[in-house]
Scaffold this motif. Structure first.
Motif, PDB file in Angstrom:
ATOM      1  N   THR A 358       0.158  -2.997  -6.959  1.00 35.54           N
ATOM      2  CA  THR A 358      -0.075  -4.139  -7.846  1.00 35.54           C
ATOM      3  C   THR A 358      -0.630  -5.327  -7.071  1.00 35.54           C
ATOM      4  OG1 THR A 358       1.745  -3.405  -9.275  1.00 35.54           O
ATOM      5  CG2 THR A 358       1.011  -5.699  -9.500  1.00 35.54           C
ATOM      6  N   ARG A 359      -0.106  -5.571  -5.878  1.00 36.52           N
ATOM      7  CA  ARG A 359      -0.602  -6.688  -5.058  1.00 36.52           C
ATOM      8  C   ARG A 359      -2.055  -6.480  -4.672  1.00 36.52           C
ATOM      9  NH1 ARG A 359       3.795  -5.753  -1.828  1.00 36.52           N
ATOM     10  NH2 ARG A 359       2.484  -5.611   0.049  1.00 36.52           N
ATOM     11  N   MET A 360      -2.399  -5.276  -4.260  1.00 41.62           N
ATOM     12  CA  MET A 360      -3.778  -5.018  -3.839  1.00 41.62           C
ATOM     13  C   MET A 360      -4.754  -5.172  -5.005  1.00 41.62           C
ATOM     14  SD  MET A 360      -3.677  -4.579  -0.642  1.00 41.62           S
ATOM     15  CE  MET A 360      -2.245  -5.655  -0.558  1.00 41.62           C
ATOM     16  N   GLU A 361      -4.352  -4.734  -6.174  1.00 41.24           N
ATOM     17  CA  GLU A 361      -5.223  -4.901  -7.351  1.00 41.24           C
ATOM     18  C   GLU A 361      -5.414  -6.379  -7.671  1.00 41.24           C
ATOM     19  OE1 GLU A 361      -3.253  -2.664 -10.343  1.00 41.24           O
ATOM     20  OE2 GLU A 361      -4.009  -0.713  -9.646  1.00 41.24           O
ATOM     21  N   GLY A 362      -4.361  -7.154  -7.574  1.00 38.62           N
ATOM     22  CA  GLY A 362      -4.482  -8.583  -7.815  1.00 38.62           C
ATOM     23  C   GLY A 362      -5.328  -9.277  -6.758  1.00 38.62           C
ATOM     24  N   TYR A 363      -5.140  -8.894  -5.490  1.00 39.60           N
ATOM     25  CA  TYR A 363      -5.952  -9.479  -4.421  1.00 39.60           C
ATOM     26  C   TYR A 363      -7.434  -9.168  -4.625  1.00 39.60           C
ATOM     27  CZ  TYR A 363      -1.622 -10.297  -1.799  1.00 39.60           C
ATOM     28  OH  TYR A 363      -0.389 -10.736  -1.389  1.00 39.60           O
ATOM     29  N   ALA A 364      -7.723  -7.910  -5.035  1.00 41.94           N
ATOM     30  CA  ALA A 364      -9.127  -7.515  -5.242  1.00 41.94           C
ATOM     31  C   ALA A 364      -9.777  -8.374  -6.320  1.00 41.94           C
ATOM     32  CB  ALA A 364      -9.204  -6.040  -5.605  1.00 41.94           C
ATOM     33  N   LEU A 365      -9.063  -8.614  -7.409  1.00 41.28           N
ATOM     34  CA  LEU A 365      -9.605  -9.472  -8.464  1.00 41.28           C
ATOM     35  C   LEU A 365      -9.795 -10.897  -7.961  1.00 41.28           C
ATOM     36  CD1 LEU A 365      -7.531  -8.267 -11.566  1.00 41.28           C
ATOM     37  CD2 LEU A 365      -9.964  -7.874 -11.127  1.00 41.28           C
ATOM     38  N   GLY A 366      -8.863 -11.372  -7.145  1.00 41.52           N
ATOM     39  CA  GLY A 366      -8.979 -12.720  -6.611  1.00 41.52           C
ATOM     40  C   GLY A 366     -10.174 -12.883  -5.697  1.00 41.52           C
ATOM     41  N   ILE A 367     -10.439 -11.879  -4.862  1.00 42.86           N
ATOM     42  CA  ILE A 367     -11.601 -11.951  -3.962  1.00 42.86           C
ATOM     43  C   ILE A 367     -12.896 -11.828  -4.744  1.00 42.86           C
ATOM     44  CG2 ILE A 367     -12.798 -10.720  -2.101  1.00 42.86           C
ATOM     45  CD1 ILE A 367     -10.096 -10.051  -0.906  1.00 42.86           C
ATOM     46  N   GLN A 368     -12.962 -10.895  -5.685  1.00 44.49           N
ATOM     47  CA  GLN A 368     -14.189 -10.676  -6.452  1.00 44.49           C
ATOM     48  C   GLN A 368     -14.582 -11.895  -7.272  1.00 44.49           C
ATOM     49  OE1 GLN A 368     -13.502  -7.159  -8.788  1.00 44.49           O
ATOM     50  NE2 GLN A 368     -13.121  -5.870  -6.984  1.00 44.49           N
ATOM     51  N   ASN A 369     -13.597 -12.676  -7.703  1.00 45.03           N
ATOM     52  CA  ASN A 369     -13.891 -13.851  -8.520  1.00 45.03           C
ATOM     53  C   ASN A 369     -13.894 -15.144  -7.716  1.00 45.03           C
ATOM     54  OD1 ASN A 369     -13.930 -12.934 -11.565  1.00 45.03           O
ATOM     55  ND2 ASN A 369     -12.236 -11.828 -10.612  1.00 45.03           N
TER      56      ASN A 369
END
Length: 420
Positions: A358-369
């Motif tokens: 869950t953390r990695m998915e959230g981090y990925a969205l944060g970096i992409q945006n």
């Protein structure tokens, strides 16, 4: 030792002893040490309540949870951001070491125990020549007295290490109040929930005595003949010696001379003993706002809902406590001039972290945006920054770039074209 001698340190030894002071002092002593009787007949005081396992677990959960969170002193930036004020003496007091012999964790833990049990947490404030806080010394809340000055400010009278009584100025006292404050004083959750805690203690004692007596269920020995007093006492003692106590509870009964064993006691399940203990455990956990799974009540816990219960614990239990701490720190430990520049805040990120996926998915969205850059994510995960220097760049989707960039993400080596 008499109760007056045991109250030394609570009342001034030089104070005149009158009937009124003796009565009030004895009542205070009973409330502090011997407890006040609850409806179940069990005396309840903060010290006695702490021996009850559910209360002890709740107090420990709250104290260790708050003490385990880093408390950071920040300096406000002109752009609305914040920086850690590591150059301020208070930063070290809150984050590392409260005084010469207490760590920050130990100080917060002890103060939270007093807050959870007695409703108030007091600390003596050490200051330097610049009026900056350089140390905090925890105080026993029981002998602290608060009066009101003519300008409405509180006046604190405390017991010093030499047992003398001294009045402290407001700037010398760090006072955190618990729930349901009455004026300057927070109320003790132990006293407010005395009957519920007393019932839980009564059920716990009942279970202890049940196993101590050993013979389960208890009953009577029926003899076909009439026995005299000496024979009755001898039979009772022999029976208790062989079958009484926990170590003998499983031994089979061997009866002679036509004697019969008639069970008279009520089965613990029939008396709803276990249900009473479970209900009191749940009720007391609710009083302290501690989730059931943190007091070892896992009957309704699943792998899917414990994470949500922990989040609920942070939001509805820990967060109010943290706000009390933060605002009391800003009020008591910062001078009027410093309050506009500095503020204290607890970091609760660790409690809000989900599982790794869950953390990695959230981090990925944060970096992409473009919300975070890779280095910020690495710091959150307790890792160093990237060595290639690329971790400090922010990214965003190509379709979010302005028209002069052609609607595409520009190459790092080729500057974007300017519109004519």
């Amino acid at each position: 030792m008499g109760w007056i001698d045991r109250l030394k340190g609570v009342f001034s030894p030089q104070a005149a002893i009158t009937k009124e002071t003796i009565t009030s002092s004895k009542e205070l002593y009973n409330a502090m040490f011997e407890g006040v009787e609850s409806s179940s007949g069990v005396a309840v005081s903060p010290e006695l309540a702490l021996r009850y396992t559910t209360v002890m677990i709740c107090v420990r959960v709250l104290a260790e949870s708050v003490a385990g969170l880093p408390c950071i002193l920040y300096r406000r930036r002109a752009d609305g951001g914040k920086d850690r004020a590591i150059d301020h003496p208070l930063y070290r007091v809150l984050h590392d070491r409260a005084n010469a012999w207490n760590t920050a964790f130990e100080h917060v833990e002890g103060t939270m125990v007093n807050l959870a049990m007695r409703g108030n947490g007091y600390s003596y404030v050490e200051r330097n020549a610049k009026d900056q806080t350089i140390g905090l010394i925890g105080l026993n809340p029981d002998p602290v007295e608060i009066k009101q000055a003519r300008d409405w400010t509180p006046i604190y009278t405390v017991t010093m290490p030499d047992n003398s009584r001294q009045t402290l100025k407001t700037k010398e006292m760090h006072h955190i109040r618990g729930p349901f404050p009455k004026g300057y004083i927070g109320q003790s959750m132990i006293s407010l929930a005395r009957d519920a805690i007393g019932l839980g203690q009564a059920a716990e004692r009942f279970g202890s005595h049940l196993y101590k007596n050993g013979v389960k269920p208890s009953g009577v020995l029926k003899h076909p003949q009439k026995l005299g007093p000496e024979a009755t006492e001898s039979l009772r003692n022999q029976f208790q010696e062989k079958y009484g106590g926990l170590s003998n509870s499983s031994r089979p009964l061997v009866l002679e001379e036509g004697m019969e064993w008639l069970a008279l006691s009520i089965n613990p399940d029939d008396a709803q003993f276990l249900e009473t203990r479970k209900f009191q455990r749940s009720e007391i956990a609710g009083i302290f706002r501690v989730p059931a799974h943190l007091v070892n009540d896992l009957e309704r816990a699943t792998f899917s809902n414990i994470e949500h219960q922990t989040l609920d614990f942070v939001v509805h239990s820990l967060r109010p406590w943290l706000k009390r701490w933060e605002q009391a720190i800003n009020r008591d430990l910062l001078s009027t001039a410093e309050q506009g520049e500095y503020f204290a805040e607890f970091l609760i990120d660790d409690f809000l972290r989900g599982d790794f996926k869950t953390r990695m998915e959230g981090y990925a969205l944060g970096i992409q945006n473009g919300i975070w850059n890779p280095d910020e994510i690495r710091i959150k995960e307790n890792s160093n920054r990237r060595d290639d220097g690329e971790g400090g760049k922010y990214w965003r989707p190509a379709n979010m770039y302005p028209p002069e960039a052609g609607g595409m993400m520009p190459s790092p080596d080729i500057p974007a074209k300017k519109s004519a």
